[in-house]
Scaffold this active site. Structure first.
Site, PDB file in Angstrom:
ATOM      1  N   TYR A 103      -0.463   8.922  -2.213  1.00 49.94           N
ATOM      2  CA  TYR A 103      -0.806   8.500  -3.540  1.00 49.94           C
ATOM      3  C   TYR A 103      -1.758   9.064  -3.922  1.00 49.94           C
ATOM      4  CZ  TYR A 103       2.939   4.962  -3.711  1.00 49.94           C
ATOM      5  OH  TYR A 103       4.147   3.986  -3.786  1.00 49.94           O
ATOM      6  N   GLY A 104      -2.910   9.682  -3.607  1.00 49.66           N
ATOM      7  CA  GLY A 104      -4.160  10.051  -3.923  1.00 49.66           C
ATOM      8  C   GLY A 104      -4.006  10.999  -4.626  1.00 49.66           C
ATOM      9  N   CYS A 137     -11.196   3.152  -0.717  1.00 41.94           N
ATOM     10  CA  CYS A 137      -9.447   3.195  -0.788  1.00 41.94           C
ATOM     11  C   CYS A 137      -9.327   2.520   0.624  1.00 41.94           C
ATOM     12  CB  CYS A 137      -9.417   5.500  -0.005  1.00 41.94           C
ATOM     13  SG  CYS A 137      -7.812   5.082   0.929  1.00 41.94           S
ATOM     14  N   THR A 138      -7.864   1.933   1.402  1.00 41.49           N
ATOM     15  CA  THR A 138      -7.947   0.943   2.266  1.00 41.49           C
ATOM     16  C   THR A 138      -7.230   1.657   3.552  1.00 41.49           C
ATOM     17  OG1 THR A 138      -5.724   0.603   0.528  1.00 41.49           O
ATOM     18  CG2 THR A 138      -7.300  -1.071   0.416  1.00 41.49           C
ATOM     19  N   HIS A 139      -7.208   2.938   3.033  1.00 42.79           N
ATOM     20  CA  HIS A 139      -7.497   3.808   4.389  1.00 42.79           C
ATOM     21  C   HIS A 139      -9.184   3.540   5.074  1.00 42.79           C
ATOM     22  CE1 HIS A 139      -3.293   4.757   2.819  1.00 42.79           C
ATOM     23  NE2 HIS A 139      -3.396   5.141   4.772  1.00 42.79           N
ATOM     24  N   ASP A 190       0.858  -1.397  -0.033  1.00 43.90           N
ATOM     25  CA  ASP A 190       0.120  -0.269   0.079  1.00 43.90           C
ATOM     26  C   ASP A 190       1.063   1.358  -0.165  1.00 43.90           C
ATOM     27  OD1 ASP A 190      -2.250   1.585   0.456  1.00 43.90           O
ATOM     28  OD2 ASP A 190      -2.048   1.882   2.209  1.00 43.90           O
ATOM     29  N   SER A 191       0.668   2.548  -0.205  1.00 51.73           N
ATOM     30  CA  SER A 191       0.568   3.472  -0.603  1.00 51.73           C
ATOM     31  C   SER A 191       1.203   3.650   1.162  1.00 51.73           C
ATOM     32  CB  SER A 191       0.231   5.241  -0.838  1.00 51.73           C
ATOM     33  OG  SER A 191      -1.439   5.075   0.236  1.00 51.73           O
ATOM     34  N   CYS A 238      -4.521  -1.210  -2.499  1.00 47.72           N
ATOM     35  CA  CYS A 238      -4.236   0.070  -2.655  1.00 47.72           C
ATOM     36  C   CYS A 238      -5.545   0.578  -4.104  1.00 47.72           C
ATOM     37  CB  CYS A 238      -2.973   1.295  -2.549  1.00 47.72           C
ATOM     38  SG  CYS A 238      -2.888   2.440  -3.263  1.00 47.72           S
ATOM     39  N   ASN A 239      -6.058   1.103  -3.976  1.00 42.84           N
ATOM     40  CA  ASN A 239      -7.269   1.425  -4.764  1.00 42.84           C
ATOM     41  C   ASN A 239      -6.034   2.534  -5.673  1.00 42.84           C
ATOM     42  OD1 ASN A 239     -10.315   0.854  -4.286  1.00 42.84           O
ATOM     43  ND2 ASN A 239      -8.830   0.666  -2.387  1.00 42.84           N
ATOM     44  N   THR A 240      -5.421   3.178  -5.223  1.00 45.57           N
ATOM     45  CA  THR A 240      -5.184   4.393  -6.845  1.00 45.57           C
ATOM     46  C   THR A 240      -4.345   3.322  -7.394  1.00 45.57           C
ATOM     47  OG1 THR A 240      -5.308   5.840  -4.466  1.00 45.57           O
ATOM     48  CG2 THR A 240      -4.127   6.333  -6.083  1.00 45.57           C
ATOM     49  N   GLU A 261      -2.837   7.712   8.394  1.00 43.01           N
ATOM     50  CA  GLU A 261      -1.536   8.238   9.380  1.00 43.01           C
ATOM     51  C   GLU A 261      -0.928   9.127  10.769  1.00 43.01           C
ATOM     52  OE1 GLU A 261       0.776   7.040   6.510  1.00 43.01           O
ATOM     53  OE2 GLU A 261      -0.850   5.609   5.474  1.00 43.01           O
TER      54      GLU A 261
END
Ligand code: DGL
Length: 270
Positions: A39-40, A185-187, A7-8, A71-73, A155
């Protein structure tokens, strides 16, 4: 050989945690690119380059046979290009999977006719969810809303600031007939409960929350059962490693909080 998850930042740890609980016998190597998160809002080419470097590290240094881009992005910006050009040239016998197709399949499986999407600006702008849904079921309505501020909250361990921000995002779905919200978004699964509660309050009804940590384990198990040539190469001795590309005390604490228990997280240079 191992399963890599990437992931980012720290969001993918939630996915990794759910994969480990569902398939504890496999070995998992997590890598979060905390040096470059978020990254978004970055350009597709920059996200591609960051992602490729991290994938290469997981293949070269962590002996990964299969990598899940959690990570979707990074999935929208890099997965197809990596699968079509990079893998065949450099690692023809290894695989990379993403998180967007399993999510779209979940929407179809659950027979929703109208869904909302919260995702990063890049994912929303790419319309990757709209494109993938249209390929399979063009009649499904999709309403997308960028929700970039949730990423730095996760984060930075700043959960107390989340409710008003979530409210402002959910307000975009007022007057839309959505049955579910995709956390694209995985966050965002970190705020799953708050998003469900706030949606109910603002939209006045229960809305299903589609959270990737809940259905990706089943999707991965299904993939491995259909690909014994990959599964047979995977070691099953329950070894897990957690690495990030930049580290400080706050990241260490937040990684533990997200993972739900003590983990050893180390910095790597890529
Ligand atoms: N977790 C990432 C995703 O699923 C994005 C967060 C970021 O902006 O880096 O899209």
């Amino acid at each position: 050989m191992n399963i890599g998850t990437f992931d980012s930042g720290l969001g993918g740890l939630l996915i990794t945690k759910s994969l480990i609980s569902a398939m504890p016998e496999y070995n998992f190597c997590y890598l979060g690119d905390t040096l470059h998160v978020p990254y978004g809002a970055r350009s597709k080419d920059v996200v591609f380059d960051f992602t490729k470097n991290c994938i290469e590290y997981l293949f070269e240094k962590k002996d990964c046979k299969l990598i899940i881009i959690a990570c979707n992005t990074a999935t929208f910006a890099a997965l197809r290009r990596l699968q079509q050009t990079y893998l065949p040239q450099k690692y023809p016998d290894r695989r990379i999977l993403g998180v967007i197709v399993p999510t779209v399949e979940e929407v179809i499986e659950k027979k929703y006719t109208s869904v909302g999407l919260l995702a990063t600006q890049g994912t929303v702008n790419s319309d990757v969810y709209g494109i993938e849904l249209k390929k399979r079921k063009p009649e499904i309505k999709l309403y997308s809303c960028p929700a970039p501020l949730l990423v730095p909250l996760v984060e930075n361990n700043a959960d107390e600031f989340a409710p008003p921000i979530i409210e402002s995002y959910i307000k975009n779905f007022i007057d839309k007939d959505i049955e579910a919200i995709i956390l694209g978004c995985t966050h965002y699964p970190h705020y799953k409960k708050q998003i469900a509660e706030i949606s109910k309050k603002i939209l006045g009804r229960n809305i299903d929350i589609l959270s990737q940590d809940e259905f990706l384990p089943a999707s991965l198990k299904d993939y491995l059962s259909r690909h014994p040539e990959i599964d047979n190469c995977l070691s099953k001795n329950s070894k897990y490693s957690f690495e990030i590309t930049d580290i400080n005390d706050a990241y260490i604490q937040q990684a533990r909080a997200i993972f739900g228990k003590d983990i050893i997280i180390q910095k790597v240079d890529i």
